[in-house]
Design a protein around this motif. Structure first.
Motif, PDB file in Angstrom:
ATOM      1  N   GLN A 216     109.268 -13.236  73.472  1.00  0.00           N
ATOM      2  CA  GLN A 216     108.453 -13.004  72.269  1.00  0.00           C
ATOM      3  C   GLN A 216     107.235 -12.133  72.576  1.00  0.00           C
ATOM      4  O   GLN A 216     106.856 -11.286  71.777  1.00  0.00           O
ATOM      5  CB  GLN A 216     108.024 -14.345  71.652  1.00  0.00           C
ATOM      6  CG  GLN A 216     109.203 -15.064  70.991  1.00  0.00           C
ATOM      7  CD  GLN A 216     108.865 -16.466  70.498  1.00  0.00           C
ATOM      8  OE1 GLN A 216     107.844 -17.037  70.899  1.00  0.00           O
ATOM      9  NE2 GLN A 216     109.742 -17.021  69.670  1.00  0.00           N
ATOM     10  N   ARG A 217     106.660 -12.340  73.782  1.00  0.00           N
ATOM     11  CA  ARG A 217     105.509 -11.512  74.174  1.00  0.00           C
ATOM     12  C   ARG A 217     105.908 -10.042  74.319  1.00  0.00           C
ATOM     13  O   ARG A 217     105.235  -9.144  73.817  1.00  0.00           O
ATOM     14  CB  ARG A 217     104.909 -12.021  75.499  1.00  0.00           C
ATOM     15  CG  ARG A 217     103.801 -13.068  75.322  1.00  0.00           C
ATOM     16  CD  ARG A 217     102.986 -13.219  76.596  1.00  0.00           C
ATOM     17  NE  ARG A 217     103.812 -13.536  77.767  1.00  0.00           N
ATOM     18  CZ  ARG A 217     104.232 -14.778  78.082  1.00  0.00           C
ATOM     19  NH1 ARG A 217     103.887 -15.800  77.330  1.00  0.00           N
ATOM     20  NH2 ARG A 217     104.958 -14.974  79.156  1.00  0.00           N
ATOM     21  N   ALA A 220     106.783  -8.443  70.993  1.00  0.00           N
ATOM     22  CA  ALA A 220     105.594  -8.116  70.191  1.00  0.00           C
ATOM     23  C   ALA A 220     105.026  -6.756  70.599  1.00  0.00           C
ATOM     24  O   ALA A 220     104.643  -5.949  69.741  1.00  0.00           O
ATOM     25  CB  ALA A 220     104.534  -9.212  70.357  1.00  0.00           C
ATOM     26  N   HIS A 224     105.198  -3.546  68.129  1.00  0.00           N
ATOM     27  CA  HIS A 224     103.941  -2.895  67.763  1.00  0.00           C
ATOM     28  C   HIS A 224     104.039  -1.392  67.992  1.00  0.00           C
ATOM     29  O   HIS A 224     103.630  -0.579  67.147  1.00  0.00           O
ATOM     30  CB  HIS A 224     102.776  -3.481  68.575  1.00  0.00           C
ATOM     31  CG  HIS A 224     101.440  -3.084  68.035  1.00  0.00           C
ATOM     32  ND1 HIS A 224     100.826  -1.899  68.401  1.00  0.00           N
ATOM     33  CD2 HIS A 224     100.632  -3.676  67.125  1.00  0.00           C
ATOM     34  CE1 HIS A 224      99.684  -1.796  67.737  1.00  0.00           C
ATOM     35  NE2 HIS A 224      99.537  -2.850  66.963  1.00  0.00           N
ATOM     36  N   GLU A 262     107.713  -5.563  61.363  1.00  0.00           N
ATOM     37  CA  GLU A 262     106.435  -5.074  61.869  1.00  0.00           C
ATOM     38  C   GLU A 262     105.669  -4.299  60.785  1.00  0.00           C
ATOM     39  O   GLU A 262     104.487  -4.554  60.559  1.00  0.00           O
ATOM     40  CB  GLU A 262     106.674  -4.174  63.093  1.00  0.00           C
ATOM     41  CG  GLU A 262     105.429  -3.510  63.660  1.00  0.00           C
ATOM     42  CD  GLU A 262     104.427  -4.486  64.282  1.00  0.00           C
ATOM     43  OE1 GLU A 262     104.834  -5.576  64.695  1.00  0.00           O
ATOM     44  OE2 GLU A 262     103.228  -4.125  64.341  1.00  0.00           O
TER      45      GLU A 262
END
Ligand SMILES: [Zn+2]
Length: 305
Positions: A216-217, A220, A224, A262
């Motif tokens: 998940q990190r 992200a 982004h 996003e």
């Protein structure tokens, strides 16, 4: 009206694909072969494939277009630094034209060719189409009224080397924190090594969805960066369509959904972005269609008329 034909060729690192396109822009024949390294072989293979797809129509072929990675000068047909194909530099247009008895040959950057082909195959009614190539690297191709937008020096759409985070990775281009260092096939493979030959993006999306905090990190960060790429093209040329292509697009709908999430999350924080309805402009490049070869053919028609 006599039929006129154009040949389009997409030279990739592993395969070369060629199409015969008729005067209405319809693909009549499509052939592919394994790519071989070395400038002489690339020239010979392009000429061979052009004759193969044209068959009996070869005398009616008006022009041949070639899309190829590396540094491409569409005005001279000169190509340099195609690392995957062991090409240092080659007068590609001139040599292929010579091998084909003088048929005009036009050469384009592969991302631009794919952009033109995708715009043609997805929606010919759009005035402006942006094609985001999430391949090994990251670049955009911009199409305006059916023509490629090259810019003054041919670098229009080279968004991969816009620095977005000076505290992050060094880029081989000499800058630091370029978008490409967090938003490309190579970047995802570095951030999420699977230890296998499998492409990392589907694995990353699946693990993140299953609740893996490390996935998940990383996701992200990647999401982004993809959101940045989408915003850059949207706010530069305001395209009707934003086509997601390149090797990472093989991930399919889950990738498009991730990008959509996003941009929608950004829209919830910013009424201006919300008003642009960016998620509704996103499309996947048509899978299994020879968009690079078709676009190369269309680019050749534009310069030969
Ligand atoms: Zn860079």
């Amino acid at each position: 009206m006599t039929d006129s034909y154009t040949v389009g060729i997409d030279v990739g690192g592993t395969k070369i694909e060629a199409v015969l396109v008729d005067g209405m822009g319809v693909v009549r024949v499509c052939e592919r072969m394994a790519a071989r390294g070395g400038a002489d072989r690339v020239v010979a293979d392009c000429a061979r494939l052009a004759r193969m797809v044209a068959g009996p129509y070869f005398p009616e072929v008006q022009a041949v277009g070639i899309g190829i990675p590396g540094q491409v000068d569409p005005t001279t047909g000169h190509v340099a630094n195609v690392v995957n194909l062991a090409i240092v530099d080659v007068e590609l247009a001139r040599l292929v034209s010579q091998a084909l008895g003088g048929v005009p040959v036009h050469v384009e950057n592969d991302v631009n060719a794919a952009a033109l082909g995708a715009a043609h195959m997805l929606d010919r009614g759009s005035e402006t189409v942006a094609f985001l190539n999430f391949g090994t690297g990251l670049a955009a191709g911009l199409v305006y009224r059916g023509r490629l937008l090259h810019g003054a020096s041919g670098s229009a759409g080279e968004i991969g080397h816009i620095p977005v985070d000076p505290n992050r990775f060094e880029c081989p281009c000499g800058q630091r924190g370029c978008l490409e260092t967090v938003c490309s096939g190579a970047a995802v493979a570095t951030l999420w090594p699977t230890g296998k030959d499998d492409p990392p993006m589907p694995d990353l999306l699946a693990k993140a969805k299953a609740g893996d905090p490390a996935a998940q990190r990383v996701l992200a960060i990647v999401k982004h960066a993809m959101g940045d790429a989408v915003q850059m093209v949207t706010q530069s040329v305001d395209p009707e369509l934003i086509v997601v292509g390149g090797g990472m697009a093989k991930t399919g709908q889950p990738l498009l959904d991730a990008i959509g999430e996003e941009v929608q999350a950004r829209g919830r924080r910013c009424p201006f972005l919300e008003s642009l309805h960016i998620a509704g402009r996103l499309r996947l490049a048509p899978p299994d269609e020879p968009i690079g070869a078709v676009g190369a053919a269309l680019a050749a028609v534009h310069v030969s008329v």
